[in-house]
Design a protein around this motif. Structure first.
Motif, PDB file in Angstrom:
ATOM      1  N   VAL A  86      76.656  61.898  49.186  1.00 11.91           N
ATOM      2  CA  VAL A  86      75.373  61.391  48.699  1.00 11.91           C
ATOM      3  C   VAL A  86      74.642  60.661  49.817  1.00 11.91           C
ATOM      4  CG1 VAL A  86      74.227  59.875  47.031  1.00 11.91           C
ATOM      5  CG2 VAL A  86      76.280  61.151  46.349  1.00 11.91           C
ATOM      6  N   LEU A  87      73.347  60.991  49.947  1.00 12.87           N
ATOM      7  CA  LEU A  87      72.475  60.301  50.894  1.00 12.87           C
ATOM      8  C   LEU A  87      71.262  59.767  50.172  1.00 12.87           C
ATOM      9  CD1 LEU A  87      72.321  62.738  53.958  1.00 12.87           C
ATOM     10  CD2 LEU A  87      73.548  60.557  53.811  1.00 12.87           C
ATOM     11  N   LYS A  88      70.872  58.549  50.544  1.00 12.54           N
ATOM     12  CA  LYS A  88      69.584  58.029  50.102  1.00 12.54           C
ATOM     13  C   LYS A  88      68.525  58.550  51.074  1.00 12.54           C
ATOM     14  CE  LYS A  88      69.567  53.610  49.046  1.00 12.54           C
ATOM     15  NZ  LYS A  88      69.887  52.164  49.024  1.00 12.54           N
ATOM     16  N   PRO A  89      67.251  58.573  50.684  1.00  8.98           N
ATOM     17  CA  PRO A  89      66.205  59.086  51.579  1.00  8.98           C
ATOM     18  C   PRO A  89      66.075  58.348  52.911  1.00  8.98           C
ATOM     19  CG  PRO A  89      65.410  59.068  49.346  1.00  8.98           C
ATOM     20  CD  PRO A  89      66.746  58.349  49.335  1.00  8.98           C
ATOM     21  N   ASN A  90      66.624  57.141  53.006  1.00  5.87           N
ATOM     22  CA  ASN A  90      66.575  56.423  54.280  1.00  5.87           C
ATOM     23  C   ASN A  90      67.766  56.760  55.177  1.00  5.87           C
ATOM     24  OD1 ASN A  90      68.729  55.058  53.147  1.00  5.87           O
ATOM     25  ND2 ASN A  90      67.729  53.054  53.135  1.00  5.87           N
ATOM     26  N   GLY A  91      68.623  57.702  54.726  1.00  9.29           N
ATOM     27  CA  GLY A  91      69.762  58.119  55.525  1.00  9.29           C
ATOM     28  C   GLY A  91      71.051  57.396  55.210  1.00  9.29           C
ATOM     29  N   GLU A  92      70.998  56.369  54.372  1.00  8.62           N
ATOM     30  CA  GLU A  92      72.212  55.632  54.017  1.00  8.62           C
ATOM     31  C   GLU A  92      73.115  56.509  53.153  1.00  8.62           C
ATOM     32  OE1 GLU A  92      73.589  51.786  51.335  1.00  8.62           O
ATOM     33  OE2 GLU A  92      71.466  52.017  51.837  1.00  8.62           O
ATOM     34  N   ALA A  93      74.384  56.599  53.549  1.00 11.22           N
ATOM     35  CA  ALA A  93      75.358  57.351  52.770  1.00 11.22           C
ATOM     36  C   ALA A  93      75.936  56.444  51.687  1.00 11.22           C
ATOM     37  CB  ALA A  93      76.469  57.859  53.673  1.00 11.22           C
ATOM     38  N   LEU A  94      76.056  56.985  50.487  1.00  8.91           N
ATOM     39  CA  LEU A  94      76.735  56.281  49.407  1.00  8.91           C
ATOM     40  C   LEU A  94      78.077  56.973  49.203  1.00  8.91           C
ATOM     41  CD1 LEU A  94      73.684  55.685  47.093  1.00  8.91           C
ATOM     42  CD2 LEU A  94      74.971  53.968  48.356  1.00  8.91           C
ATOM     43  N   THR A  95      79.141  56.184  49.240  1.00  5.76           N
ATOM     44  CA  THR A  95      80.502  56.706  49.201  1.00  5.76           C
ATOM     45  C   THR A  95      81.319  55.936  48.176  1.00  5.76           C
ATOM     46  OG1 THR A  95      81.309  55.125  50.836  1.00  5.76           O
ATOM     47  CG2 THR A  95      80.360  57.184  51.693  1.00  5.76           C
ATOM     48  N   GLU A  96      82.568  56.337  48.000  1.00  3.99           N
ATOM     49  CA  GLU A  96      83.463  55.589  47.114  1.00  3.99           C
ATOM     50  C   GLU A  96      83.574  54.141  47.552  1.00  3.99           C
ATOM     51  OE1 GLU A  96      87.215  57.606  47.071  1.00  3.99           O
ATOM     52  OE2 GLU A  96      86.520  59.131  45.660  1.00  3.99           O
ATOM     53  N   ALA A  97      83.469  53.903  48.847  1.00  4.32           N
ATOM     54  CA  ALA A  97      83.633  52.560  49.389  1.00  4.32           C
ATOM     55  C   ALA A  97      82.455  51.637  49.108  1.00  4.32           C
ATOM     56  CB  ALA A  97      83.871  52.625  50.903  1.00  4.32           C
ATOM     57  N   ASN A  98      81.244  52.178  48.922  1.00  7.87           N
ATOM     58  CA  ASN A  98      80.096  51.279  48.772  1.00  7.87           C
ATOM     59  C   ASN A  98      79.249  51.508  47.522  1.00  7.87           C
ATOM     60  OD1 ASN A  98      78.618  53.571  49.406  1.00  7.87           O
ATOM     61  ND2 ASN A  98      77.794  52.770  51.322  1.00  7.87           N
ATOM     62  N   VAL A  99      79.496  52.566  46.762  1.00 11.68           N
ATOM     63  CA  VAL A  99      78.621  52.843  45.614  1.00 11.68           C
ATOM     64  C   VAL A  99      78.785  51.791  44.514  1.00 11.68           C
ATOM     65  CG1 VAL A  99      80.083  54.436  44.273  1.00 11.68           C
ATOM     66  CG2 VAL A  99      77.590  54.738  44.299  1.00 11.68           C
ATOM     67  N   GLY A 100      79.975  51.217  44.368  1.00 16.32           N
ATOM     68  CA  GLY A 100      80.182  50.157  43.377  1.00 16.32           C
ATOM     69  C   GLY A 100      79.328  48.938  43.691  1.00 16.32           C
ATOM     70  N   ASN A 101      79.279  48.551  44.968  1.00 12.11           N
ATOM     71  CA  ASN A 101      78.435  47.423  45.380  1.00 12.11           C
ATOM     72  C   ASN A 101      76.966  47.746  45.153  1.00 12.11           C
ATOM     73  OD1 ASN A 101      80.501  45.722  46.104  1.00 12.11           O
ATOM     74  ND2 ASN A 101      80.449  46.293  48.259  1.00 12.11           N
ATOM     75  N   ALA A 102      76.571  48.991  45.432  1.00 11.39           N
ATOM     76  CA  ALA A 102      75.177  49.392  45.227  1.00 11.39           C
ATOM     77  C   ALA A 102      74.808  49.308  43.747  1.00 11.39           C
ATOM     78  CB  ALA A 102      74.945  50.805  45.762  1.00 11.39           C
ATOM     79  N   LEU A 103      75.722  49.710  42.863  1.00 13.08           N
ATOM     80  CA  LEU A 103      75.468  49.598  41.417  1.00 13.08           C
ATOM     81  C   LEU A 103      75.330  48.141  40.998  1.00 13.08           C
ATOM     82  CD1 LEU A 103      77.806  52.218  39.710  1.00 13.08           C
ATOM     83  CD2 LEU A 103      75.352  51.984  39.343  1.00 13.08           C
ATOM     84  N   ALA A 104      76.217  47.294  41.500  1.00  9.15           N
ATOM     85  CA  ALA A 104      76.171  45.876  41.150  1.00  9.15           C
ATOM     86  C   ALA A 104      74.870  45.231  41.636  1.00  9.15           C
ATOM     87  CB  ALA A 104      77.379  45.148  41.734  1.00  9.15           C
ATOM     88  N   THR A 105      74.451  45.571  42.851  1.00  7.90           N
ATOM     89  CA  THR A 105      73.202  45.035  43.390  1.00  7.90           C
ATOM     90  C   THR A 105      72.012  45.510  42.577  1.00  7.90           C
ATOM     91  OG1 THR A 105      74.149  44.935  45.607  1.00  7.90           O
ATOM     92  CG2 THR A 105      71.737  44.921  45.452  1.00  7.90           C
ATOM     93  N   ARG A 106      72.014  46.778  42.202  1.00  6.63           N
ATOM     94  CA  ARG A 106      70.939  47.340  41.374  1.00  6.63           C
ATOM     95  C   ARG A 106      70.837  46.579  40.057  1.00  6.63           C
ATOM     96  NH1 ARG A 106      71.222  50.307  36.911  1.00  6.63           N
ATOM     97  NH2 ARG A 106      69.525  51.694  36.385  1.00  6.63           N
ATOM     98  N   ASP A 107      71.978  46.343  39.417  1.00  8.04           N
ATOM     99  CA  ASP A 107      71.982  45.630  38.144  1.00  8.04           C
ATOM    100  C   ASP A 107      71.510  44.185  38.311  1.00  8.04           C
ATOM    101  OD1 ASP A 107      72.884  47.945  36.959  1.00  8.04           O
ATOM    102  OD2 ASP A 107      74.987  47.295  36.869  1.00  8.04           O
ATOM    103  N   LEU A 108      71.947  43.528  39.376  1.00  4.10           N
ATOM    104  CA  LEU A 108      71.520  42.155  39.642  1.00  4.10           C
ATOM    105  C   LEU A 108      70.009  42.093  39.838  1.00  4.10           C
ATOM    106  CD1 LEU A 108      72.027  39.170  40.280  1.00  4.10           C
ATOM    107  CD2 LEU A 108      72.416  39.857  42.659  1.00  4.10           C
ATOM    108  N   MET A 109      69.457  43.022  40.620  1.00  2.00           N
ATOM    109  CA  MET A 109      68.013  43.023  40.859  1.00  2.00           C
ATOM    110  C   MET A 109      67.239  43.304  39.574  1.00  2.00           C
ATOM    111  SD  MET A 109      67.913  42.019  43.866  1.00  2.00           S
ATOM    112  CE  MET A 109      66.159  42.089  44.108  1.00  2.00           C
ATOM    113  N   ALA A 110      67.761  44.181  38.725  1.00  2.00           N
ATOM    114  CA  ALA A 110      67.104  44.444  37.438  1.00  2.00           C
ATOM    115  C   ALA A 110      67.093  43.177  36.585  1.00  2.00           C
ATOM    116  CB  ALA A 110      67.815  45.573  36.708  1.00  2.00           C
TER     117      ALA A 110
END
Length: 147
Positions: A86-110
């Motif tokens: 998985v790649l975000k449009p800015n080139g950042e790869a989302l992997t098993e190692a970081n997708v959990g943190n990305a979900l948590a950050t998304r929820d916090l920002m919401a």
């Protein structure tokens, strides 16, 4: 195969160029409103109107050997779980190692946006450096999937 969550994707042209160079098929998935490409490697997939219909379509199909392009973190999590890259449009790869943190950050920002209705979106505008970073990241991912 490359699956693109295409409705708000700012790097559709970059995906097409890199995919063409590699001879890789692409599914541009949207609710409509994007112009189909004449490129035979690019398939335009139009899903029903409604929240997350494009995400569901992609998540049901993406798996090992595929690359998913999305800014949608829940879709990214499902794709990573299925074995896709998985790649975000800015080139950042989302992997098993970081997708959990990305979900948590998304929820916090919401939650923060819900608590403060005057809080505006933000972040910097999408620019040339982001496009270049994305092209390099997609090249890397396609080489990995073929290697």
């Amino acid at each position: 195969m490359i699956y693109v969550d295409a409705d708000a994707c700012p790097v559709k042209a970059e995906v097409e160029a890199v995919a063409t160079r590699h001879g890789t098929r692409v599914a541009m998935v949207s609710n409509g409103g994007i112009r189909p490409s004449p490129n035979p490697l690019i398939e335009s997939v139009f899903v029903d109107q409604g929240a997350d219909e494009a995400d569901k379509w992609i998540a049901e199909r993406a798996g090992p050997g595929d690359v998913v392009i999305t800014s949608d973190i829940p879709l990214a999590a499902r794709a990573v779980e299925a074995g896709a890259r998985v790649l975000k449009p800015n080139g950042e790869a989302l992997t098993e190692a970081n997708v959990g943190n990305a979900l948590a950050t998304r929820d916090l920002m919401a939650d923060l946006r819900a608590a403060d209705p005057f809080r505006q979106g933000g972040g910097r505008p999408f620019g040339k450096a982001d496009r270049a970073r994305f092209r390099e990241a997609l090249e890397r991912e396609l080489r990995r999937t073929k290697g």
